[in-house]
Design a protein around this motif. Structure first.
Motif, mmCIF file in Angstrom:
data_model
loop_
_atom_site.group_PDB
_atom_site.id
_atom_site.type_symbol
_atom_site.label_atom_id
_atom_site.label_comp_id
_atom_site.label_asym_id
_atom_site.label_seq_id
_atom_site.Cartn_x
_atom_site.Cartn_y
_atom_site.Cartn_z
ATOM 1 N N ALA A 159 0.824 -1.209 0.000
ATOM 2 C CA ALA A 159 0.000 0.000 0.000
ATOM 3 C C ALA A 159 0.859 1.261 0.000
ATOM 4 O O ALA A 159 2.028 1.239 0.393
ATOM 5 C CB ALA A 159 -0.917 0.005 1.221
ATOM 6 N N HIS A 160 0.254 2.351 -0.440
ATOM 7 C CA HIS A 160 0.881 3.663 -0.282
ATOM 8 C C HIS A 160 0.969 3.992 1.208
ATOM 9 O O HIS A 160 0.122 3.566 2.005
ATOM 10 C CB HIS A 160 0.057 4.748 -0.980
ATOM 11 C CG HIS A 160 0.122 4.709 -2.467
ATOM 12 N ND1 HIS A 160 -0.661 3.864 -3.225
ATOM 13 C CD2 HIS A 160 0.881 5.428 -3.344
ATOM 14 C CE1 HIS A 160 -0.380 4.055 -4.508
ATOM 15 N NE2 HIS A 160 0.532 4.990 -4.623
ATOM 16 N N THR A 161 1.966 4.757 1.570
ATOM 17 C CA THR A 161 2.108 5.149 2.966
ATOM 18 C C THR A 161 2.979 6.391 3.059
ATOM 19 O O THR A 161 3.497 6.895 2.045
ATOM 20 C CB THR A 161 2.715 4.017 3.811
ATOM 21 O OG1 THR A 161 2.594 4.336 5.208
ATOM 22 C CG2 THR A 161 4.194 3.819 3.490
ATOM 23 N N TYR A 162 3.124 6.889 4.278
ATOM 24 C CA TYR A 162 4.015 8.007 4.543
ATOM 25 C C TYR A 162 5.141 7.561 5.473
ATOM 26 O O TYR A 162 4.948 6.690 6.322
ATOM 27 C CB TYR A 162 3.259 9.167 5.204
ATOM 28 C CG TYR A 162 2.321 9.908 4.284
ATOM 29 C CD1 TYR A 162 2.815 10.766 3.302
ATOM 30 C CD2 TYR A 162 0.951 9.749 4.383
ATOM 31 C CE1 TYR A 162 1.959 11.444 2.457
ATOM 32 C CE2 TYR A 162 0.077 10.438 3.539
ATOM 33 C CZ TYR A 162 0.598 11.275 2.582
ATOM 34 O OH TYR A 162 -0.254 11.952 1.746
ATOM 35 N N TYR A 163 6.284 8.177 5.268
ATOM 36 C CA TYR A 163 7.423 7.954 6.161
ATOM 37 C C TYR A 163 7.928 9.320 6.599
ATOM 38 O O TYR A 163 8.182 10.189 5.761
ATOM 39 C CB TYR A 163 8.538 7.186 5.450
ATOM 40 C CG TYR A 163 9.764 6.937 6.310
ATOM 41 C CD1 TYR A 163 9.836 5.814 7.136
ATOM 42 C CD2 TYR A 163 10.840 7.823 6.300
ATOM 43 C CE1 TYR A 163 10.962 5.580 7.933
ATOM 44 C CE2 TYR A 163 11.955 7.601 7.090
ATOM 45 C CZ TYR A 163 12.010 6.487 7.905
ATOM 46 O OH TYR A 163 13.120 6.268 8.693
ATOM 47 N N ARG A 164 8.054 9.511 7.908
ATOM 48 C CA ARG A 164 8.484 10.804 8.446
ATOM 49 C C ARG A 164 9.837 10.673 9.132
ATOM 50 O O ARG A 164 10.138 9.654 9.752
ATOM 51 C CB ARG A 164 7.440 11.333 9.440
ATOM 52 C CG ARG A 164 6.073 11.510 8.832
ATOM 53 C CD ARG A 164 5.068 12.108 9.798
ATOM 54 N NE ARG A 164 4.747 11.206 10.893
ATOM 55 C CZ ARG A 164 3.795 11.458 11.787
ATOM 56 N NH1 ARG A 164 3.112 12.593 11.720
ATOM 57 N NH2 ARG A 164 3.523 10.594 12.745
#
Length: 202
Positions: A95-100
């Motif tokens: 899946a698409h996701t965010y990484y911070r």
């Protein structure tokens, strides 16, 4: 809207994890020459949109170093070097996701920074008599940005289940958080969230 707690289902949401050490995304040789000459330094907070194949699609500076050269170089390097094991949705699909994270530009050892919580909650009491507690969760959002699944982030396996349930319930009440891919199309996604609990002052 019902919330599927990952603790109670066979599969669970997982976030994207860096392939290799993030420390290798930046080397001394990457310091912009003009910024080095001017002795510019600072921390750059960033958010990467990660595709289902583990490649970064977008880089946004969420807190500037106050120096354009350092901000721009941070995203240039992240887009070029950062690679990830993909996030997985509740069905086990990539899946698409965010990484911070943070990128530190400094001539001495920097002081590590942490992201502020996405949600702040006040409660009557916490386990063990604690005054504050932060829980990291993952939520899955549909095409409209509504939360449809939630579970504890894998690195936080020992957190009390009641706090996880409260954190997930609160995440479901947030305004929709639609995610768009590199072409601007709405996509389902897995999002990391930090939820802070604090006891009420006497």
């Amino acid at each position: 809207m019902s919330i599927i707690l990952g603790l109670a289902v066979s599969a669970a949401l997982t976030g994207a994890t860096p392939m290799g050490s993030p420390g290798r995304w930046l080397t001394d040789q990457d310091y912009p020459p003009d910024a080095r000459r001017r002795r510019e330094q600072g921390a750059v907070a960033f958010t990467l949109l990660i595709s289902p194949n583990g490649m970064p699609l977008k880089c946004n500076v969420t807190r500037s170093s106050n120096f354009d050269d350092l901000d721009k170089q941070s995203c240039t390097l992240l887009m070029r070097r950062a690679r990830f094991t993909p996030a997985r949705d509740i069905d086990g699909n990539a899946a698409h996701t965010y990484y911070r994270g943070f990128m530190y530009w400094s001539f001495s050892r920097p002081t590590p920074l942490v992201y502020a919580p996405d949600i702040d909650l006040q409660v009557d009491k916490l386990p063990g008599g604690a005054k504050e507690k932060t829980v990291s969760i993952l939520v899955q959002t549909d095409l409209d940005g509504h939360v449809v699944a939630c579970n504890l982030a894998k690195s936080e396996d020992n957190e009390p289940k009641n706090l996880v349930a409260v954190a997930c319930k609160e995440a479901a009440t947030m305004s929709p958080m639609p995610v768009r891919d590199g072409d601007g199309r709405s996509v389902t996604a897995v999002r990391p969230l930090k939820v802070s609990f604090a006891t009420a002052l006497p």
